[in-house]
Design a protein around this motif. Structure first.
Motif, PDB file in Angstrom:
ATOM      1  N   PRO A   1       0.839  -1.303   0.001  1.00 30.26           N
ATOM      2  CA  PRO A   1      -0.025   0.299  -0.195  1.00 30.26           C
ATOM      3  C   PRO A   1       0.866   1.270  -0.094  1.00 30.26           C
ATOM      4  O   PRO A   1       2.149   1.028   0.393  1.00 30.26           O
ATOM      5  CB  PRO A   1      -0.251  -0.096   1.243  1.00 30.26           C
ATOM      6  N   VAL A   2       0.518   2.321  -0.327  1.00 29.01           N
ATOM      7  CA  VAL A   2       0.994   3.552  -0.710  1.00 29.01           C
ATOM      8  C   VAL A   2       1.365   3.695   0.980  1.00 29.01           C
ATOM      9  O   VAL A   2       0.664   4.320   1.541  1.00 29.01           O
ATOM     10  CB  VAL A   2      -0.143   4.841  -1.065  1.00 29.01           C
ATOM     11  N   GLY A   3       2.739   4.336   1.679  1.00 29.30           N
ATOM     12  CA  GLY A   3       2.634   4.572   3.095  1.00 29.30           C
ATOM     13  C   GLY A   3       3.372   3.313   2.633  1.00 29.30           C
ATOM     14  O   GLY A   3       3.679   3.784   4.357  1.00 29.30           O
ATOM     15  N   ASP A   4       3.882   2.301   3.238  1.00 33.72           N
ATOM     16  CA  ASP A   4       3.742   1.145   4.103  1.00 33.72           C
ATOM     17  C   ASP A   4       4.635   0.519   3.574  1.00 33.72           C
ATOM     18  O   ASP A   4       5.037   0.771   2.089  1.00 33.72           O
ATOM     19  CB  ASP A   4       2.537   0.340   3.957  1.00 33.72           C
ATOM     20  N   THR A   5       5.025  -0.527   4.223  1.00 31.10           N
ATOM     21  CA  THR A   5       6.799  -1.361   3.388  1.00 31.10           C
ATOM     22  C   THR A   5       6.271  -2.632   3.505  1.00 31.10           C
ATOM     23  O   THR A   5       6.915  -3.774   3.002  1.00 31.10           O
ATOM     24  CB  THR A   5       7.824  -0.578   4.258  1.00 31.10           C
ATOM     25  N   ALA A   6       4.946  -2.825   4.281  1.00 35.75           N
ATOM     26  CA  ALA A   6       4.841  -3.851   4.305  1.00 35.75           C
ATOM     27  C   ALA A   6       3.697  -4.962   2.800  1.00 35.75           C
ATOM     28  O   ALA A   6       3.129  -3.923   3.128  1.00 35.75           O
ATOM     29  CB  ALA A   6       3.885  -4.405   5.182  1.00 35.75           C
ATOM     30  N   SER A   7       4.282  -5.859   2.929  1.00 36.45           N
ATOM     31  CA  SER A   7       3.914  -6.515   1.574  1.00 36.45           C
ATOM     32  C   SER A   7       1.960  -7.047   2.130  1.00 36.45           C
ATOM     33  O   SER A   7       2.340  -7.523   3.211  1.00 36.45           O
ATOM     34  CB  SER A   7       4.661  -7.498   0.995  1.00 36.45           C
ATOM     35  N   ARG A   8       1.591  -7.283   1.279  1.00 37.33           N
ATOM     36  CA  ARG A   8      -0.009  -7.968   1.202  1.00 37.33           C
ATOM     37  C   ARG A   8       0.283  -8.498   0.103  1.00 37.33           C
ATOM     38  O   ARG A   8       1.077  -8.495  -0.964  1.00 37.33           O
ATOM     39  CB  ARG A   8      -0.962  -7.083   0.957  1.00 37.33           C
ATOM     40  N   ARG A   9      -0.945  -9.710   0.311  1.00 38.43           N
ATOM     41  CA  ARG A   9      -1.040 -10.673  -1.127  1.00 38.43           C
ATOM     42  C   ARG A   9      -1.968 -10.697  -1.627  1.00 38.43           C
ATOM     43  O   ARG A   9      -2.800 -10.648  -1.266  1.00 38.43           O
ATOM     44  CB  ARG A   9      -0.478 -12.541  -0.482  1.00 38.43           C
ATOM     45  N   PHE A  10      -1.927 -10.258  -3.000  1.00 30.83           N
ATOM     46  CA  PHE A  10      -3.527 -10.484  -3.792  1.00 30.83           C
ATOM     47  C   PHE A  10      -3.747 -11.595  -4.408  1.00 30.83           C
ATOM     48  O   PHE A  10      -1.940 -12.716  -5.564  1.00 30.83           O
ATOM     49  CB  PHE A  10      -2.933  -9.770  -5.788  1.00 30.83           C
ATOM     50  N   GLN A  11      -4.947 -12.523  -4.063  1.00 29.60           N
ATOM     51  CA  GLN A  11      -5.109 -13.790  -4.664  1.00 29.60           C
ATOM     52  C   GLN A  11      -6.566 -14.152  -5.785  1.00 29.60           C
ATOM     53  O   GLN A  11      -6.101 -15.402  -5.783  1.00 29.60           O
ATOM     54  CB  GLN A  11      -6.050 -14.393  -3.124  1.00 29.60           C
ATOM     55  N   GLY A  12      -6.608 -13.168  -6.307  1.00 35.82           N
ATOM     56  CA  GLY A  12      -7.572 -12.406  -6.800  1.00 35.82           C
ATOM     57  C   GLY A  12      -6.978 -13.340  -8.585  1.00 35.82           C
ATOM     58  O   GLY A  12      -5.818 -12.982  -8.617  1.00 35.82           O
ATOM     59  N   LYS A  13      -7.755 -13.550  -9.556  1.00 38.61           N
ATOM     60  CA  LYS A  13      -7.445 -13.382 -10.797  1.00 38.61           C
ATOM     61  C   LYS A  13      -7.508 -11.525 -11.355  1.00 38.61           C
ATOM     62  O   LYS A  13      -8.284 -10.608 -11.083  1.00 38.61           O
ATOM     63  CB  LYS A  13      -8.347 -13.467 -11.404  1.00 38.61           C
ATOM     64  N   LEU A  14      -6.769 -11.356 -12.454  1.00 41.07           N
ATOM     65  CA  LEU A  14      -6.441 -10.037 -12.792  1.00 41.07           C
ATOM     66  C   LEU A  14      -6.785 -10.072 -14.569  1.00 41.07           C
ATOM     67  O   LEU A  14      -6.623 -10.357 -14.976  1.00 41.07           O
ATOM     68  CB  LEU A  14      -5.366  -9.353 -13.258  1.00 41.07           C
ATOM     69  N   ILE A  15      -7.905  -8.871 -14.798  1.00 45.71           N
ATOM     70  CA  ILE A  15      -8.501  -9.138 -16.532  1.00 45.71           C
ATOM     71  C   ILE A  15      -8.276  -7.194 -16.508  1.00 45.71           C
ATOM     72  O   ILE A  15      -8.562  -6.639 -15.835  1.00 45.71           O
ATOM     73  CB  ILE A  15     -10.102  -9.304 -17.046  1.00 45.71           C
TER      74      ILE A  15
END
Length: 510
Positions: free
Chosen positions: A320-334
């Motif tokens: 996220p903007v302003g954060d150093t911790a990673s998040r995980r995206f688990q969905g699908k991108l179209i």
């Protein structure tokens, strides 16, 4: 005694092929004809919604199902009696029973999936009983180890996919048929057996890129794919793990400034920028593991955000903007665009590495003009389809009025530069005012006046590309050379050729 005689084996081979075939490709008809012989009912090879004649398109499939209902109990009776049964015949038996069970329950699957009053997923109990009677055979080990729960989920997925593709992507032309078959492959791949065995829960890892002119239904394609994903079924609670109708997140990238878009996609931490009063989760974090984020107008994306999305595709992580911790995206991108991304790469406006990660799975939506060149009846069907959406019980009279108005005022050779979106606007205008004035009606003569039309701003971007592509092709006479000059893919050049303008250009030369 052998398990299958020759006619039975021939029939089951056809059923096996049909069970795993893409229903929108011609191979379906080949398998049906082989299974039914003289009982085959000739029909339109293009499966599409016929608004003017909404008949069941699967008449041959249902005839095959009736034969299977008669044959299956006899085959089941032979198995524990010690009949000689080579593994290939047992595989044919398995495939045929799967076909039988799908069609035996398809109407109940449909009722439960799309909310018919009183329907529910208690159908699984009946399905499981039939499954056990055909597949759990004392003293006989079948070649495949199948899970009834997984198969049930796959069957319901097929019902949903057929519904969204068949009823939402309309047109009885071959280009429309190819589009429907391409969407089916984006959901199930070209190999349904492999999909059922191992890919059913991995398709979200592959982004899909939908390209084509504006107004050709790219978001409809994205929705069909998103709403047809595999969803696990809980047999204890008799519910599916997610309602996909609530897990589709469309974002128009051109409608937001880059800084706001970054926050919308990735989220932000409190204090990350002026006005960030609290933490906010972006769509990538909000998206359910079985959900889909649809990025419309991907060709307009700022290069800095292209880098961040490339990382999402490659590592499935983001910050996220302003954060150093990673998040995980688990969905699908179209993603979708009406731009020629290879040309944008050449101009330095689109990253090449990002493009190649996006287009592992690519679908091209045909223009309305392309469909009409193949099948003029598409216009009548599309008008009636649109009229039903806006006029209800008055649909047929509105459709007749609109068709007559278009024939008289625009002519049968009108190219519909705004595609289906423009046709929808035309139908609504005729409903309200009995009149329609195209935004891009200005006619551009063949050669020299093209420059004047550009200066006058009389052409849409699609008009300009179509006419200029046709002009270059007319000059060089070769798709390959035109592709080189225009820095476009050969297939794109071929798709953009305007036959009427090409004939006009050739007449002017001769």
């Amino acid at each position: 005694m052998r398990f299958l005689n020759t006619p039975e084996r021939t029939f089951l081979q056809a059923v096996s092929g049909l069970a795993y075939a893409n229903p929108f490709l011609p191979d379906r008809t080949k398998h049906e004809r082989r299974a039914l012989g003289s009982d085959f009912v000739p029909s339109d090879p293009v499966w599409s919604v016929r608004v003017s004649n909404p008949e069941e398109p699967r008449v041959n499939a249902w005839r095959i199902h009736e034969r299977m209902e008669a044959l299956a109990p006899e085959l089941r009776r032979r198995l524990p009696a010690g009949a000689t049964a080579p593994e290939t015949d047992l595989v044919l038996y398995e495939d045929a029973i799967l076909y039988l069970l799908y069609y035996r329950y398809t109407n109940r699957f449909y009722a439960a999936a799309f909310g018919t009053a009183g329907a529910g997923w208690g159908v699984y109990r009946d399905f499981l009983g039939d499954w056990k009677s055909f597949f759990e055979i004392p003293g006989r080990q079948l070649p495949s180890v199948r899970d009834p729960l997984h198969t049930f989920a796959c069957f319901v997925q097929i019902v949903r996919a057929f519904h969204y593709i068949f009823t939402h992507i309309v047109g009885n032309s071959l280009p429309a048929a190819r589009l429907r078959s391409a969407v089916w492959q984006s959901i199930f791949t070209h190999d349904m057996r492999r999909y059922r065995r191992s890919l059913f829960d991995r398709m979200g890892d592959f982004p899909t890129l939908v390209t084509g002119p504006s107004g050709t239904g790219k978001e409809l394609v994205a929705r069909a794919i998103a709403l047809s994903r595999y969803v696990p079924f809980d047999a204890g609670k008799l519910v599916f793990a997610a309602d996909l109708t609530e897990q589709f997140y469309p974002i128009n990238l051109s409608a937001l400034a880059p800084t706001l878009l970054e926050s919308e996609l990735f989220g932000h931490r409190r204090g990350a920028f002026t006005g960030a009063w609290q933490d906010r989760r972006g769509w990538l974090e909000t998206c359910h593991p079985l959900g889909t984020v649809f990025l419309d107008e991907i060709g307009e994306l700022d290069p800095a955000l292209q880098v961040k999305l490339l990382r999402v595709i490659e590592t499935r992580t983001f910050q996220p903007v302003g954060d150093t911790a990673s998040r995980r995206f688990q969905g699908k991108l179209i993603a979708a665009t009406n731009r020629e991304l290879p040309a944008a790469i050449g101009e330095g406006r689109f990253r090449e590495d990002f493009y190649y990660r996006l287009c592992a799975d690519q679908i091209v939506t045909p223009s309305l003009a392309e469909q009409l060149r193949d099948s003029p009846d598409v216009l009548r069907e599309a008008i009636l389809f649109l009229a039903q959406q806006v006029a209800g019980v008055e649909a047929e009279s509105l459709a007749a009025q609109a068709e007559a108005w278009i024939h008289e005022h625009l002519g049968d050779d009108y190219l519909w530069p705004g595609n289906f979106r423009e046709l929808g606007q035309c139908v609504r205008n005729i409903l309200v005012r009995n009149d329609y004035r195209p935004a891009h009606r200005a006619e551009v003569p063949a050669d020299g006046d093209l420059a004047a039309a550009v200066i006058a701003g009389a052409l849409s971007a699609e008009d300009l590309l179509r006419r200029y592509t046709t002009l270059v092709y007319a000059q060089c006479g070769s798709y390959e050379e035109a592709s080189r000059r225009l820095a476009l893919d050969r297939r794109t050049v071929k798709a953009k050729i305007d036959p009427g303008l090409l004939a006009q250009l050739r007449r002017s030369v001769s």
